[in-house]
Design a protein around this motif. Structure first.
Motif, PDB file in Angstrom:
ATOM      1  N   ALA A  19      -1.867  -5.430  -2.740  1.00 56.81           N
ATOM      2  CA  ALA A  19      -2.174  -5.318  -1.311  1.00 56.81           C
ATOM      3  C   ALA A  19      -3.497  -6.010  -0.987  1.00 56.81           C
ATOM      4  O   ALA A  19      -3.612  -6.729   0.016  1.00 56.81           O
ATOM      5  N   ALA A  20      -4.496  -5.826  -1.847  1.00 54.52           N
ATOM      6  CA  ALA A  20      -5.790  -6.475  -1.623  1.00 54.52           C
ATOM      7  C   ALA A  20      -5.655  -7.992  -1.667  1.00 54.52           C
ATOM      8  O   ALA A  20      -6.227  -8.705  -0.821  1.00 54.52           O
ATOM      9  N   LEU A  58       0.830  -1.204   0.000  1.00 54.24           N
ATOM     10  CA  LEU A  58       0.000   0.000   0.000  1.00 54.24           C
ATOM     11  C   LEU A  58       0.870   1.262   0.000  1.00 54.24           C
ATOM     12  O   LEU A  58       0.594   2.221  -0.731  1.00 54.24           O
ATOM     13  N   ARG A  77       0.727   2.243  -9.858  1.00 55.32           N
ATOM     14  CA  ARG A  77       0.155   2.442  -8.533  1.00 55.32           C
ATOM     15  C   ARG A  77      -1.090   1.568  -8.330  1.00 55.32           C
ATOM     16  O   ARG A  77      -1.262   0.938  -7.274  1.00 55.32           O
ATOM     17  N   GLY A  78      -1.938   1.514  -9.339  1.00 53.46           N
ATOM     18  CA  GLY A  78      -3.127   0.672  -9.246  1.00 53.46           C
ATOM     19  C   GLY A  78      -2.778  -0.795  -9.092  1.00 53.46           C
ATOM     20  O   GLY A  78      -3.472  -1.539  -8.377  1.00 53.46           O
ATOM     21  N   ALA A 127       2.316   1.942  -3.395  1.00 52.40           N
ATOM     22  CA  ALA A 127       1.338   2.561  -4.290  1.00 52.40           C
ATOM     23  C   ALA A 127       1.179   4.048  -4.011  1.00 52.40           C
ATOM     24  O   ALA A 127       0.901   4.834  -4.924  1.00 52.40           O
ATOM     25  N   LEU A 128       1.367   4.444  -2.759  1.00 55.65           N
ATOM     26  CA  LEU A 128       1.188   5.841  -2.372  1.00 55.65           C
ATOM     27  C   LEU A 128       2.450   6.672  -2.533  1.00 55.65           C
ATOM     28  O   LEU A 128       2.416   7.893  -2.334  1.00 55.65           O
ATOM     29  N   TYR A 180      -1.928  -1.398  -5.477  1.00 52.32           N
ATOM     30  CA  TYR A 180      -3.150  -1.448  -4.671  1.00 52.32           C
ATOM     31  C   TYR A 180      -3.784  -2.844  -4.781  1.00 52.32           C
ATOM     32  O   TYR A 180      -4.242  -3.420  -3.780  1.00 52.32           O
TER      33      TYR A 180
END
Length: 404
Positions: free
Chosen positions: A185-186, A101, A178-179, A104-105, A182
């Protein structure tokens, strides 16, 4: 049924069906780890452009987190032998997901570096202790089960590069990576929910008294003084020059030296790892018939011939063909060497992680050094340093008479 995982010394959970399900979950964790690695490697040119990174910063990203982790992961590994391994794996998985995460940030080099530093020890707890658990499920078949582990990892890396290639092909833009993080992480948190349903086997026989942390440290230090253990650790570190380190610089080589687009560079990484996946698949039946070190010696000689030809190839299509062959013949290097390391430390599967990370200070300096050299002389000439990988393998492997 997966041969070699039909029995498991976990109290109250010795059924073949339970062992198979646990093995599949452990292999899924490795798949996810390498999926993240594949995404990060293939997307590196886009990440570099988005965050304005230079070669030295990339070298730091590839080397410094491993050096820092080498001071943290030995403690995790020893605790994996003497404490509650399941809690360590699940806790590491939570931090693993958080590091993805944070990646991605990331808006600059420093944030990305922090995310990468967090990723390494969390991966050690989540992934490396999962590998140790798989090894404990059949101590007589370390190389064979490591080959299955390697296949799961290859599937993950190839899937990661394919996802990046497909994303770039759709014109999603330079920040599309970045997506992807994400999404990783999910997936991590979903897999954690599944893994939380299982108990883990013990690394030591149930009739032995549990070790304390001090005894675990002393055992690990004793292992580091053994020549056999040092041999496999050294070979693992240098073999990585033709494995993860090469992959880490591969897309940059195609963009900066071969002068192709990031899309073509991502395709090159996909080809290399896709053919390597075939090699990992074929390795499983091969090492049932051929001694692993004999295959390893042969493949190292082949890599010594192929890699210079790849660097000097004048046409892109020739580079792709030679790259595919390189990916095929380095298949199994990590699986065989890591399997030998586990066999050299019976009953200490968690401590294998500990000694590996103490020794990984050397391994972490290698990509850092390559990044510094590339910044000074260019990436093209620096790529020749990768030949140290197969050269050290040939020099350091035991003689034919000792291959058992």
């Amino acid at each position: 049924m997966i041969p070699g995982v039909a029995e498991m010394p976990a109290s109250g959970h010795k059924s073949p069906r339970f062992a198979l399900r646990l093995a599949l979950v452990l292999l899924a964790i490795e798949f996810l780890d390498e999926l993240a690695f594949g995404v990060g490697s293939a997307a590196l040119p886009s990440i570099r452009t988005d965050l304005r990174l230079d070669y030295e910063q990339i070298g730091i990203l590839l080397g410094l987190p491993g050096i820092i982790a080498s001071f943290i992961e030995p403690v995790i590994g020893i605790l994996g032998d003497v404490w509650r391994r399941r809690a360590l794996v699940l806790g590491g998985g939570v931090l693993f997901g958080l590091s993805l995460l944070l990646t991605a940030l990331s808006g600059n080099f420093l944030v990305l570096l922090v995310a990468t530093i967090l990723f390494f020890p969390s991966s050690g707890a989540f992934v490396s202790l999962s590998q140790a658990t798989l090894m404990d499920m059949d101590p007589a078949r370390h190389e064979q089960n490591m080959a299955r582990w390697g296949l799961a990892g290859s599937l993950g890396v190839v899937a990661g590069t394919l996802v990046v290639s497909a994303t770039l092909a759709t014109g999603a833009g330079g920040s599309s990576w970045r997506g992807l993080f994400y999404g990783l992480a999910a997936l991590t948190f979903i897999l954690l929910l599944v893994a939380s349903r299982f108990r883990f086997p013990r690394s030591r026989p149930e009739d032995e008294a549990p070790l304390g942390f001090k005894a675990g440290v002393l055992n690990a230090l004793h292992a580091l003084r053994r020549g056999e253990v040092l041999r496999w650790l050294t070979l693992l570190a240098f073999s990585d020059l033709m494995l993860d380190i090469l992959l880490g610089f591969l897309t940059l080589y195609f963009v900066d030296v071969v002068d192709v687009t990031p899309e073509v560079a991502a395709l090159a990484a996909t080809v290399w790892m896709g053919v390597g996946l075939v090699g990992d698949f074929l390795l499983i039946p091969l090492i049932e018939r051929v001694p692993g070190l004999r295959y390893l010696r042969f493949s190292a000689v082949v890599e010594l011939v192929l890699f210079p030809a790849f660097l000097r190839a004048p046409h892109l299509w020739m580079k792709f063909v030679l790259l595919a062959l390189l990916g095929f013949f380095n298949a199994g290097w990590y699986s065989i060497l890591q399997g030998r390391l586990y066999s050299s430390m019976p009953g200490q599967s968690g401590s294998v992680m500990a000694v590996s990370n103490v020794f990984s200070i050397v391994g972490g300096l290698i990509p850092l050094g390559i990044g510094i050299v590339a910044e000074q002389v260019g990436l093209g000439p620096t790529m020749w340093l990768m030949l140290l990988g197969p050269l050290v393998l040939l020099v350091g492997m035991p003689g034919l008479k000792r291959e058992t």
